[in-house]
Design a protein around this motif. Structure first.
Motif, PDB file in Angstrom:
ATOM      1  N   CYS A  85       0.836  -1.206   0.000  1.00 28.45           N
ATOM      2  CA  CYS A  85       0.000   0.000   0.000  1.00 28.45           C
ATOM      3  C   CYS A  85       0.872   1.258   0.000  1.00 28.45           C
ATOM      4  O   CYS A  85       1.640   1.485   0.930  1.00 28.45           O
ATOM      5  CB  CYS A  85      -0.917   0.017   1.210  1.00 28.45           C
ATOM      6  SG  CYS A  85      -1.862   1.529   1.323  1.00 28.45           S
ATOM      7  N   PRO A  86       0.755   2.090  -1.027  1.00 23.02           N
ATOM      8  CA  PRO A  86       1.605   3.284  -1.086  1.00 23.02           C
ATOM      9  C   PRO A  86       1.235   4.324  -0.036  1.00 23.02           C
ATOM     10  O   PRO A  86       2.038   5.198   0.264  1.00 23.02           O
ATOM     11  CB  PRO A  86       1.362   3.817  -2.496  1.00 23.02           C
ATOM     12  CG  PRO A  86       0.026   3.306  -2.873  1.00 23.02           C
ATOM     13  CD  PRO A  86      -0.124   1.981  -2.190  1.00 23.02           C
ATOM     14  N   ALA A  87       0.024   4.233   0.495  1.00 19.85           N
ATOM     15  CA  ALA A  87      -0.369   5.184   1.530  1.00 19.85           C
ATOM     16  C   ALA A  87      -0.029   4.644   2.912  1.00 19.85           C
ATOM     17  O   ALA A  87      -0.322   5.287   3.908  1.00 19.85           O
ATOM     18  CB  ALA A  87      -1.863   5.489   1.428  1.00 19.85           C
ATOM     19  N   LEU A 114      -1.379   2.231   4.521  1.00 18.39           N
ATOM     20  CA  LEU A 114      -2.573   1.924   5.302  1.00 18.39           C
ATOM     21  C   LEU A 114      -2.531   0.456   5.693  1.00 18.39           C
ATOM     22  O   LEU A 114      -1.599  -0.271   5.335  1.00 18.39           O
ATOM     23  CB  LEU A 114      -3.815   2.209   4.467  1.00 18.39           C
ATOM     24  CG  LEU A 114      -4.000   3.658   4.066  1.00 18.39           C
ATOM     25  CD1 LEU A 114      -5.007   3.783   2.947  1.00 18.39           C
ATOM     26  CD2 LEU A 114      -4.460   4.461   5.262  1.00 18.39           C
ATOM     27  N   PRO A 152      -4.727  -2.220   4.643  1.00 18.75           N
ATOM     28  CA  PRO A 152      -5.890  -2.545   3.807  1.00 18.75           C
ATOM     29  C   PRO A 152      -6.738  -3.675   4.385  1.00 18.75           C
ATOM     30  O   PRO A 152      -7.957  -3.668   4.238  1.00 18.75           O
ATOM     31  CB  PRO A 152      -5.260  -2.948   2.475  1.00 18.75           C
ATOM     32  CG  PRO A 152      -3.944  -2.275   2.464  1.00 18.75           C
ATOM     33  CD  PRO A 152      -3.484  -2.283   3.889  1.00 18.75           C
ATOM     34  N   CYS A 163      -6.793   6.624   1.490  1.00 24.45           N
ATOM     35  CA  CYS A 163      -6.667   5.620   0.426  1.00 24.45           C
ATOM     36  C   CYS A 163      -6.833   6.319  -0.917  1.00 24.45           C
ATOM     37  O   CYS A 163      -7.784   7.062  -1.130  1.00 24.45           O
ATOM     38  CB  CYS A 163      -7.731   4.545   0.605  1.00 24.45           C
ATOM     39  SG  CYS A 163      -7.911   3.491  -0.837  1.00 24.45           S
ATOM     40  N   ILE A 164      -5.899   6.083  -1.831  1.00 24.15           N
ATOM     41  CA  ILE A 164      -5.967   6.728  -3.138  1.00 24.15           C
ATOM     42  C   ILE A 164      -6.590   5.806  -4.179  1.00 24.15           C
ATOM     43  O   ILE A 164      -6.587   6.108  -5.363  1.00 24.15           O
ATOM     44  CB  ILE A 164      -4.569   7.191  -3.604  1.00 24.15           C
ATOM     45  CG1 ILE A 164      -3.611   5.989  -3.683  1.00 24.15           C
ATOM     46  CG2 ILE A 164      -4.011   8.255  -2.687  1.00 24.15           C
ATOM     47  CD1 ILE A 164      -2.309   6.317  -4.387  1.00 24.15           C
ATOM     48  N   GLU A 165      -7.100   4.687  -3.739  1.00 25.79           N
ATOM     49  CA  GLU A 165      -7.796   3.736  -4.604  1.00 25.79           C
ATOM     50  C   GLU A 165      -6.931   3.276  -5.772  1.00 25.79           C
ATOM     51  O   GLU A 165      -7.401   3.114  -6.885  1.00 25.79           O
ATOM     52  CB  GLU A 165      -9.121   4.338  -5.108  1.00 25.79           C
ATOM     53  CG  GLU A 165     -10.086   4.601  -3.968  1.00 25.79           C
ATOM     54  CD  GLU A 165     -11.391   5.238  -4.406  1.00 25.79           C
ATOM     55  OE1 GLU A 165     -11.669   5.240  -5.618  1.00 25.79           O
ATOM     56  OE2 GLU A 165     -12.128   5.723  -3.537  1.00 25.79           O
ATOM     57  N   CYS A 166      -5.663   3.068  -5.479  1.00 28.40           N
ATOM     58  CA  CYS A 166      -4.741   2.691  -6.551  1.00 28.40           C
ATOM     59  C   CYS A 166      -4.913   1.226  -6.942  1.00 28.40           C
ATOM     60  O   CYS A 166      -4.534   0.824  -8.035  1.00 28.40           O
ATOM     61  CB  CYS A 166      -3.311   2.932  -6.112  1.00 28.40           C
ATOM     62  SG  CYS A 166      -2.799   1.858  -4.769  1.00 28.40           S
ATOM     63  N   GLY A 167      -5.454   0.409  -6.061  1.00 29.27           N
ATOM     64  CA  GLY A 167      -5.706  -0.982  -6.408  1.00 29.27           C
ATOM     65  C   GLY A 167      -4.514  -1.904  -6.214  1.00 29.27           C
ATOM     66  O   GLY A 167      -4.597  -3.084  -6.543  1.00 29.27           O
ATOM     67  N   ALA A 168      -3.417  -1.389  -5.677  1.00 32.42           N
ATOM     68  CA  ALA A 168      -2.244  -2.254  -5.473  1.00 32.42           C
ATOM     69  C   ALA A 168      -2.583  -3.400  -4.526  1.00 32.42           C
ATOM     70  O   ALA A 168      -2.159  -4.543  -4.721  1.00 32.42           O
ATOM     71  CB  ALA A 168      -1.081  -1.432  -4.924  1.00 32.42           C
ATOM     72  N   CYS A 169      -3.364  -3.099  -3.496  1.00 35.90           N
ATOM     73  CA  CYS A 169      -3.706  -4.128  -2.510  1.00 35.90           C
ATOM     74  C   CYS A 169      -4.530  -5.237  -3.147  1.00 35.90           C
ATOM     75  O   CYS A 169      -4.272  -6.420  -2.946  1.00 35.90           O
ATOM     76  CB  CYS A 169      -4.466  -3.495  -1.348  1.00 35.90           C
ATOM     77  SG  CYS A 169      -5.848  -2.466  -1.854  1.00 35.90           S
ATOM     78  N   VAL A 193     -10.738  -2.586  -3.354  1.00 35.90           N
ATOM     79  CA  VAL A 193     -11.032  -1.195  -3.685  1.00 35.90           C
ATOM     80  C   VAL A 193     -12.537  -0.956  -3.715  1.00 35.90           C
ATOM     81  O   VAL A 193     -13.020   0.087  -3.290  1.00 35.90           O
ATOM     82  CB  VAL A 193     -10.393  -0.814  -5.030  1.00 35.90           C
ATOM     83  CG1 VAL A 193     -10.639   0.637  -5.335  1.00 35.90           C
ATOM     84  CG2 VAL A 193      -8.917  -1.108  -5.004  1.00 35.90           C
ATOM     85  N   TYR A 241     -13.694  -0.309  -0.343  1.00 31.48           N
ATOM     86  CA  TYR A 241     -13.353   1.027   0.151  1.00 31.48           C
ATOM     87  C   TYR A 241     -14.251   2.088  -0.475  1.00 31.48           C
ATOM     88  O   TYR A 241     -14.677   3.021   0.189  1.00 31.48           O
ATOM     89  CB  TYR A 241     -11.880   1.368  -0.142  1.00 31.48           C
ATOM     90  CG  TYR A 241     -10.920   0.318   0.339  1.00 31.48           C
ATOM     91  CD1 TYR A 241     -11.232  -0.478   1.428  1.00 31.48           C
ATOM     92  CD2 TYR A 241      -9.712   0.107  -0.297  1.00 31.48           C
ATOM     93  CE1 TYR A 241     -10.367  -1.448   1.866  1.00 31.48           C
ATOM     94  CE2 TYR A 241      -8.834  -0.858   0.136  1.00 31.48           C
ATOM     95  CZ  TYR A 241      -9.173  -1.646   1.217  1.00 31.48           C
ATOM     96  OH  TYR A 241      -8.321  -2.603   1.636  1.00 31.48           O
TER      97      TYR A 241
HETATM   98  S1  SF4 Z   1      -6.221   1.035  -2.927  1.00 36.56           S
HETATM   99 FE1  SF4 Z   1      -5.259  -0.335  -1.454  1.00 36.56          FE
HETATM  100  S2  SF4 Z   1      -3.094  -0.098  -1.824  1.00 36.56           S
HETATM  101 FE2  SF4 Z   1      -4.067   1.635  -2.811  1.00 36.56          FE
HETATM  102  S3  SF4 Z   1      -4.064   3.236  -1.245  1.00 36.56           S
HETATM  103 FE3  SF4 Z   1      -5.982   2.181  -1.025  1.00 36.56          FE
HETATM  104  S4  SF4 Z   1      -5.595   0.645   0.520  1.00 36.56           S
HETATM  105 FE4  SF4 Z   1      -3.610   1.321  -0.191  1.00 36.56          FE
END
Ligand code: SF4
Ligand code: SF4
Lengths: 339, 694
Positions: free
Chosen positions: B392-394, B396, B398, B421-427, B438, B441
């Motif tokens: 998670c780049p933030a 957090l 997850p 959360c920037i909703e990047c979807g990495a998690c 995502v 979230y």
């Molecule tokens: S989408 Fe997942 S990885 Fe991306 S910022 Fe939010 S919790 Fe972190």
């Protein structure tokens, strides 16, 4: 026809069933080591445990009206059964692995809500349960390497050939100094030590492979092994005649098995990398303490269970600092932040 | 914190998914064939919707402004983006049509049928004024008039963002060329072809913002674009090129800022709050085109890629062109088209309609098969493996956010910093249990927004109710005061005339009479025997009227409820009954009181004493009645409150049900207050009576 899925639209290829298959594969060297040393009994245990695990899981999912096929194929139950089987004495009666696996899957896992919900490591909980309930059967370790000679008749005389594991023997050395102890082959045969060294090597091989494959992460194993070694080294340094050496702790009992396969269990451990490190350190300390001053010869199961208790707390105290925040929110008290 | 440009910093986590970029970079960046028809949504920015300034049948030229955003009061510039005709032709429709949107939204659009000539605005003479002579406001206006929005995908009106940067101190102008999402190569190809235009655009922005540092951040997988940029940047220019490692989401605004400067945008703040203005490559080129070449935003670079296309590539696409038109030119293989994604595979959204238009934020059209993109697996339970947290780049947790979101503990999720959360979807990308994190979230955020909205609305409703209550009380008090004054006057005249009629020498020695004669008459001792009963009679009249109104209202509610065939009319019936009882009780009281008053107007003191003495039991009986009424009203309020609470807890309650229950509660509250008031008044009335009696 175009299909709608939510983002992200791509996924890392590895999913849970693969992870479980990799874990099973990584157990092979250890299993081979055990088999060479203590005979095919270990394979019988494995088979019994795996079958029991699958049947129990299927039966309980049935009772709970959950989809059976999907959950069975995730492989988690089989891995639980295998982990228990390799911790059991090679010539334990057939009902020990069966009962133990049933306990692990039915009570420790499914009663708590199934995969991902169990606060305790199922294999270790079952091991502790068996050790407390059937201490005699749980100590039936045969003399190593003897089944090669005796063949299958060896099983019939099993009672006569059981030997104490190194940990057990060392704990019962009584007033002997360590030096004297090592000079008494009837107390602990060099073969026994050699056998356990081979087994430990097997687990280490599998563990390193898992690390390399990034199935497990280094924090928990390194935490556990370094805490155990540091403590052992300290006491050994202070009084080598009464305390076992770090090497002895590494190779005997389930140290390496648990370092790579048990404390790395995600479900019942701490969830953050930092938390996993603390979790491992805790297990390492407890293992040493229980082994040295406790009542049970091997302490891994109890150490892991105790740390399972502590895992949620560890999680609360190892929360990372979120991007753009000055400080990490830690501790059990949560302040609410406005949206 | 001071920015540190001496090295490339790193952000937490991130992932390295397969890039798939080379498949769309083999063919050069060219203009797509002109469409016969364009559909231009009026809402193409994250700001306000534009208003059409053309009508059906109008002829429009390429580049002509066809929709503008009104500047709101108190704002220097419009918070939205204008829309321009991307081809010449006739406006054939002003209609609400489907637009690209994750929720399949429909939105007002202008449709232009091409005349095939692609004529530019005829009086579009090259303006001679040099942009370097323009004032900042004029520059901003020019950029705003060109309809430029953030072309990286967010679609924030560029002039608004720049105005923010202009108003505050800009320390760092950051050009985002990272383009970290797999498959997308639009910025890459644009840089290879138009690096010089990018530098021009940067010069315009530097002229406007006067930043201390200018940095272009680019991922190290775009070597050709990097070479082009190096060639375009003068050695003595202040522009710094920072090559960052390829790691998704390095192109996220916050992540790129951290990568190049080490700064973190504080939670809940914008980049400009730490002196950073971040602009995407395509946006800056569009600024150059608008300011230097006087061309509004009518086309953009779109990556058209995926295994359902024979020639994946990048096109300049006129805005409003249908997706099908674009895909066809890249050699669409329909039998392989199973997934259509607008944007990248990580943050883009799936579409099912090929006729949707390309809009300003369309950076990529990904047309692929299920095999290539991989259909999501079945969702399994979370095993708390922590993979999500590690990427998670933030930074957090997850898995915790997921746990709280899935168990409807949205406030708890917020306390675990869901809003960061920037909703990047990495998690979700790494989750071995295939949990669509995502989505959870987004849902939790929506729910939280609804909750805040509701809390605000409830607060407003409460304030309105209280204000109304206060007004009503004030009005009632004023009326009562007026009446009391009138009555007192009448009384004064009456007693004065009586005093004169009696006019005996002894009278002057009589305290009560002498003070009675002194105006103004309010709380004097002599009237104390008369006025309480008099006052209470008037107050009772008011209470009586109120009770009548309450009865009427309850009756009406009952009728309405019956008409609506509601189940629990019994409660309302009970209410009507209560109101009726109360009215009766009040009538009893006022009857007694009017007796008392008529008795007490006779001047003789003993008579008054006797009269009030006789009325006491009747008054106390009616007091009791009032108390009962009040208690009944209170329990009605409690019941209505509980009903409301239950409805709010119940997940399937409809808005109508809630409103009806709220109305019921308000009614019950009014009733209770009326009863309370009546009771208080009656108590006030009886106390002095009893005192005078003793
Ligand atoms: S989408 Fe997942 S990885 Fe991306 S910022 Fe939010 S919790 Fe972190
Ligand atoms: S990656 Fe998925 S399974 Fe693992 S902890 Fe995160 S949410 Fe749970």
């Amino acid at each position: 026809m175009l299909s709608l899925f939510a983002a992200p639209h791509s996924h890392v290829p590895r999913r849970m069933p693969q992870v479980m298959r990799q874990v099973m594969f990584a157990m092979l060297p250890g299993i081979i080591g055990l088999t060479i040393a203590f005979g095919p009994g270990i394979l019988v245990n494995l088979l019994l445990s795996m079958v029991t695990a699958l049947l129990t899981e299927a039966w309980i999912l049935r009772l709970r009206h959950r989809p059976v096929g999907k959950t069975l194929t995730d492989g988690s139950a089989v891995v639980t059964g295998m982990l228990l089987a390799v911790a059991l004495p090679a010539i334990a009666p057939w009902w020990i692995p069966v009962l133990g696996t049933f306990f692990a899957v039915a009570v420790t896992k499914q009663l708590f809500g199934g995969l991902g919900q169990n606060p305790f490591n199922p294999a270790m909980a079952a091991y502790a349960f068996l050790l407390i309930s059937f201490p005699l059967e749980m100590s039936l370790w045969p003399q190593p390497f003897e089944w090669h000679i005796a063949g299958f008749s060896w099983y019939e005389t099993a009672d006569a050939v059981t030997g104490a594991t190194p940990l057990d023997a060392f704990r019962h050395k009584g007033m002997l100094t360590a030096e004297e102890f090592w000079q008494q082959p009837q107390l602990l045969s060099p073969d026994m030590v050699l056998a356990w060294e081979w087994v430990a090597l097997g687990w280490a091989l599998g563990g390193v492979w898992l690390l390399w494959q990034r199935v497990i992460h280094w924090q928990a194993p390194v935490g556990m092994l370094s805490a155990l070694s540091l403590l052992a080294a300290f006491f050994y340094g202070v009084d080598p005649s009464h305390y076992a050496s770090p090497w002895f702790h590494w190779v005997s009992g389930a140290t390496l098995l648990s370092a790579f396969f048990i404390v790395t269990d995600p479900v019942s451990g701490a969830t953050s990398r930092l938390g996993q490190c603390f979790f491992g350190i805790g297990v390492g300390i407890l293992v040493y303490v229980i082994r040295t001053w406790g009542n049970y010869p091997d302490a891994v199961a109890f150490a892991v269970l105790l740390m399972n208790f502590a895992a949620p707390t560890i999680d609360y105290y190892t929360r990372p600092r979120v991007h753009g925040h000055r400080k990490a929110q830690r501790g059990l008290k949560q302040k609410d932040s406005a949206p | 914190m001071t920015p540190d440009f001496s090295r490339v910093h790193r952000f937490h986590g991130g992932i390295q998914p397969p890039e798939h970029k080379q498949i769309s970079t083999t063919m050069p960046l060219q203009a797509a064939a002109l469409p016969d028809r364009v559909v231009l949504p009026l809402q193409q920015s994250s700001g306000l919707m534009a208003q059409a300034v053309v009508s059906v049948g109008d002829y429009v030229y390429r580049g002509q402004c066809i929709a503008q955003v009104k500047t709101l009061e108190g704002q220097s510039s419009a918070l939205g983006a204008a829309v321009h005709a991307s081809i010449s032709g006739h406006v054939s429709e002003l209609a609400t049509l489907p637009v690209p949107h994750p929720g399949g939204l429909q939105s007002p659009c202008i449709v232009i049928e091409s005349d095939g000539l692609d004529l530019p605005v005829p009086d579009h003479v090259q303006r001679q004024d040099d942009w370097q002579d323009l004032e900042a406001e004029q520059l901003l206006a020019t950029i705003g008039a060109a309809g430029i929005v953030g072309l990286g995908g967010a679609g924030f009106p560029t002039h608004t963002k720049l105005a923010g940067g202009f108003a505050q101190d800009t320390r760092l102008l950051l050009i985002n060329a990272a383009e970290c999402e797999p498959y997308i190569t639009a910025d890459d190809m644009l840089l290879r072809q138009r690096s010089a235009a990018l530098i021009e655009g940067i010069q315009v922005l530097v002229h406007l913002l006067e930043p201390e540092h200018v940095v272009i951040g680019i991922e190290d997988n775009k070597s050709e674009a990097i070479a082009c940029l190096r060639a375009a940047i003068d050695d003595d220019s202040c522009i710094q090129l920072v090559v960052v490692p390829t790691r998704y989401p390095s192109g996220g605004e916050k992540q790129l800022i951290q990568l190049v400067s080490g700064l973190e945008v504080p939670s809940g703040k914008r980049p400009i709050d730490i002196g950073v203005v971040c602009q995407n490559v395509g946006t800056v080129v569009a600024v150059a085109d608008a300011v230097i070449r006087h061309q509004p935003l009518i086309e953009r670079v779109v990556t058209v890629t995926g295994d359902a296309l024979a020639q994946p590539r990048n096109f300049y696409v006129r805005l409003g062109t249908s997706i099908e038109h674009v895909l066809t030119q890249a050699g669409l293989r329909p039998q392989q088209l199973q997934r259509l994604i607008m944007g990248g595979p990580m943050m883009g959204f799936a579409l099912t309609d090929l006729s949707l238009p390309v809009v300003k934020t369309t950076n990529c059209l990904l047309a692929g098969s299920n095999e290539a993109l991989g259909a999501p697996g079945e969702e399994m339970p979370c095993i708390r493996c922590g993979e999500c947290e590690a990427v998670c780049p933030a930074q957090l947790l997850p898995q915790q956010l997921y746990w709280f979101s899935a168990h409807q503990q949205y406030q708890k999720a917020a306390s675990f910093d869901l809003w960061d959360c920037i909703e990047c979807g990495a998690c979700a990308y790494v989750c071995p249990s295939d949990i669509p994190l995502v989505q959870y979230y987004r849902h939790a955020k929506d729910e939280l927004r609804v909750l805040t909205d509701e809390a605000q609305k409830a607060e407003q409703a409460r304030q309105r109710f209280e204000a109304r209550q206060a007004r009503l009380t004030r009005q009632a008090e004023e009326k009562a005061a007026k009446r009391a004054a009138r009555a007192a006057k009448a009384q004064q005249i009456q007693s004065a005339s009586k005093a004169t009629a009696a006019s005996q020498p002894k009278a002057t020695s009589d305290d009560s009479l002498s003070s009675n004669a002194t105006p103004p008459l309010s709380e004097s001792a002599s009237t104390s025997s008369i006025s309480p009963s008099l006052r209470s009679s008037q107050q009772h009249k008011i209470a009586l009227a109120a009770a009548q109104v309450a009865l009427k209202r309850a009756d009406k509610q009952l009728a309405a409820a019956k008409a609506r065939r509601e189940e629990d009319v019994t409660a309302l019936e009970a209410k009507v009954e209560q109101a009726r009882e109360k009215l009766k009780a009040l009538q009893n009281v006022s009857d007694t009181l009017s007796d008392t008053v008529s008795a007490s107007v006779t001047p003789a003191t003993p008579v008054t004493a006797k009269a009030s003495g006789s009325s006491t039991p009747a008054v106390s009986a009616s007091l009791k009645q009032l108390k009962i009424t009040r208690a009944a009203a209170l329990s009605a309020v409690k019941k209505a409150e509980k009903g409301l609470l239950n409805l709010q807890r119940a997940t399937d309650a409809t808005a109508e049900q809630l409103d009806a229950q709220k109305a019921r509660l308000a009614g019950a509250q009014e009733q209770f207050e009326a009863a309370e008031k009546a009771l208080q008044k009656a108590q006030l009335a009886t106390e002095p009576t009893q005192e005078s009696n003793s």
